[in-house]
Design a protein around this motif. Structure first.
Motif, PDB file in Angstrom:
ATOM      1  N   LEU A   1      -7.172 -57.024 -11.378  1.00 16.59           N
ATOM      2  CA  LEU A   1      -7.884 -57.886 -10.601  1.00 16.59           C
ATOM      3  C   LEU A   1      -9.204 -58.045 -10.838  1.00 16.59           C
ATOM      4  O   LEU A   1      -9.745 -57.253 -11.475  1.00 16.59           O
ATOM      5  CB  LEU A   1      -8.013 -57.186  -9.267  1.00 16.59           C
TER       6      LEU A   1
ATOM      7  N   GLN B   1     -12.039 -59.878  -6.403  1.00 21.76           N
ATOM      8  CA  GLN B   1     -10.875 -59.588  -5.615  1.00 21.76           C
ATOM      9  C   GLN B   1     -11.011 -58.305  -5.285  1.00 21.76           C
ATOM     10  O   GLN B   1     -10.460 -57.729  -4.147  1.00 21.76           O
ATOM     11  CB  GLN B   1      -9.600 -60.012  -6.603  1.00 21.76           C
TER      12      GLN B   1
ATOM     13  N   LEU C   1      -3.789 -62.560  -4.630  1.00 26.80           N
ATOM     14  CA  LEU C   1      -4.052 -61.400  -5.191  1.00 26.80           C
ATOM     15  C   LEU C   1      -5.020 -60.395  -4.414  1.00 26.80           C
ATOM     16  O   LEU C   1      -4.749 -59.043  -4.490  1.00 26.80           O
ATOM     17  CB  LEU C   1      -4.618 -61.443  -6.758  1.00 26.80           C
TER      18      LEU C   1
ATOM     19  N   ALA D   1      -3.606 -56.696  -3.328  1.00 22.52           N
ATOM     20  CA  ALA D   1      -4.460 -55.673  -3.058  1.00 22.52           C
ATOM     21  C   ALA D   1      -4.720 -54.749  -1.808  1.00 22.52           C
ATOM     22  O   ALA D   1      -4.909 -53.504  -1.760  1.00 22.52           O
ATOM     23  CB  ALA D   1      -5.986 -55.919  -3.805  1.00 22.52           C
TER      24      ALA D   1
END
Length: 559
Positions: free
Chosen positions: A193, A197, A227, A231
């Motif tokens: 990541l 992010q 993304l 997460a």
């Protein structure tokens, strides 16, 4: 958590006079050609609304809602006031300072907490607000007997919605149901990541306590909002419902889950018109949830949102959330809720509903900041204005107002301009996008290009997209179905021949189709409009959000 581009004014040499004129009616005028324009623009973006953006002076308006969002991010009232004073050309009117401080001070005055099982209590710190709540008959149905400002847990969302309509934001600290557990782990091989992010997911989750768990993450198109969603799923690790815009996006979410996580394929389902397969992670669409046989019949799929043991609900492109899903969301305030979007702008002006029912803005980063860091491609935006021939101009003049926009948008002279642009960019991957299918059919026929529209079967769409990715073809004509969730990372040129009136959302989404990073190469965004018509007027409105983000449109008159 603060904004990536901090709300605290940057430490720069003072250029006198400043670029900002602050007026007592809470209108802010920002001089575009001033050396401090970029950093002042980024400062204003977090707590003021862009109203109009002609060439030299941009007009903003202060908003209670955007000040509350800044407060929810932990931005201090002193940094807002000091920033205004720093950039102001003249002394900041006292009335403006008072408004900012009062709005900011409201956030946190009403705190909703769990009391006993099934009962919540609204703590009201200000006595004047207490008196107002006691006397407001519209709120009296919420209060339970035997406890001041106590409500049933089932009314959690409805109360927050009612209070935001009264100009009273609620800080909700009631916490969330855990939902059914599902271990979710991101893959690490060949993938990581980006820092923003990770920061966005952390700002949403807040280490699992009641301060987080609901709210909006605002990131540019092409910056990897999916993304961030993955997460957040890893942090919560429970059954998750993902609601998105269309079937293409459903399949892209499924592909990202398969590629980026260790979740078993058997645990991921699709709930659409093609398959009704509810699994621990289920991806559906807004259209599916709100479908009904007729206007008088119930929405038979909406209970998917409310009746399952979800621990997290992700609203993709949350700025498009339809009203029935708003109403259902009021019933599920005990679930963690993450909204993902490139813009909080809603054409129906229901941003306060998003704030109340999904949550405040938890993370934001300006488009140009990510561009400077190389995470999205630099883009040049150009508006090309062209005339109509005499016969079409006559038709336009005598048409009903509601027909004039389409007459201008379908100006046949656009075909030759598109041909010239595709020739200029013949070594790049190009998209030609528009609103009207008949116009697009004509373009595709004249330019000998494939056309993808709503009637194109899904396998055929995917086949053309795959050929474009491979470089077998260099251009596609696409309808508005390509506004969202089309994964074409090499596309670097977009030609917009028509759009949905003055939709700022759509302008941002379309630019986002070409913003994936390309090793330093830039992107080109062209908008074709017919000069001196409603289309030109609507185009100016469409551009407003992107101008606020720091993009400037070159205007070229053709013919």
């Amino acid at each position: 958590m603060t904004l990536v581009a901090s709300m605290d004014p940057p430490v720069s040499p003072r250029v006198s006079p400043g670029p900002l004129v602050v007026q007592s009616d809470r209108t802010l005028l920002l001089e575009v050609d001033h050396p401090l324009y970029p950093e002042c623009r980024d400062f204003l973006a977090g707590f003021a609304e862009l109203v109009k953006s002609p060439e030299f002076v941009h007009t903003y308006s202060l908003s209670a809602l955007s000040v509350w969002n800044a407060a929810a991010l932990g931005v201090s009232p002193s940094s807002l006031v000091e920033g205004l004073q720093r950039y102001a050309r003249y002394p900041v009117p006292a009335a403006v300072v008072v408004a900012v401080l009062e709005w900011h001070g409201l956030y946190g005055q009403l705190v909703l907490r769990a009391s006993t099982e099934g009962v919540l209590r609204l703590e009201v710190l200000d006595e004047a607000i207490q008196r107002r709540l006691r006397s407001d008959t519209s709120l009296s149905p919420f209060w339970l007997e035997g406890g001041e400002f106590a409500i049933s847990a089932d009314e959690r969302g409805n109360l927050k919605h009612a209070l935001i309509k009264l100009g009273l934001p609620v800080h909700d600290l009631c916490g969330y149901l855990a939902g059914e557990t599902l271990p979710i782990l991101l893959r690490t091989a060949g993938f990581s990541l980006r820092p923003y992010q990770l920061a966005a997911a952390d700002a949403f989750y807040q280490k699992g306590d009641a301060r987080g768990g609901s709210g909006i993450v605002v990131l540019p198109c092409g910056a990897g909002k999916t993304l961030v969603g993955l997460a957040a799923m890893e942090r919560v690790s429970c059954h998750t419902l993902i609601v998105t815009t269309n079937n293409v996006s459903v399949h892209q979410w499924q592909a990202e889950i398969a590629q980026r996580t260790h979740v078993a394929a058997a645990d991921v389902g699709e709930y659409t018109g093609q398959a009704r397969d509810i699994r621990p992670i289920t991806v559906t669409t807004y259209q599916m949830l709100t479908w009904r046989r007729s206007a008088s019949e119930p929405m038979v799929h909406l209970d998917v949102l409310t009746q399952r043991p979800w621990g997290l609900i992700i609203y993709d492109e949350v700025h498009l959330l339809p009203a029935p899903v708003f109403r259902a969301t009021a019933e599920i305030q005990a679930r963690r809720r993450l909204g993902l979007t490139a813009t909080l702008v809603r054409e129906d002006h229901r941003e306060d509903d998003v704030f109340a029912l999904i949550g405040p803005k938890r993370y934001d980063v300006p488009w140009r900041v990510l561009e400077a860091q190389g995470f999205i491609a630099p883009a040049t935006c150009r508006e090309l204005r062209l005339p109509m021939d005499a016969a079409r101009a006559r038709d336009y003049a005598y048409a009903r107002p509601r027909d004039q926009y389409r007459i201008a948008a379908e100006n046949p002279r656009k075909i030759d301009v598109v041909r010239d642009l595709l020739e200029r960019h013949k070594n790049e991957t190009c998209l030609v996008i528009g609103q009207y299918v008949e116009q697009l059919k004509l373009l595709a026929e004249r330019l000998d290009l494939p056309l993808i529209s709503g009637s194109t079967p899904h396998p055929v769409r995917e086949a053309w997209y795959a050929r474009l990715r491979k470089g077998d073809i260099r251009a596609l004509v696409v309808s508005k179905i390509a506004n969202f969730a089309v994964d074409l990372p090499d596309a670097s040129v977009l030609v917009q021949v028509s759009g949905t009136y003055g939709s700022r959302q759509e302008e941002a989404q379309r630019l986002g189709r070409i913003l994936r990073p390309k090793g330093g190469r830039g992107a080109s965004f062209y908008t074709l409009v017919t000069k001196g018509t409603d289309e030109q007027r609507f185009s100016t409105n469409r551009q407003m959000f992107l101008v606020e983000q720091g993009y400037r449109y070159e205007i070229h008159n053709l013919g």
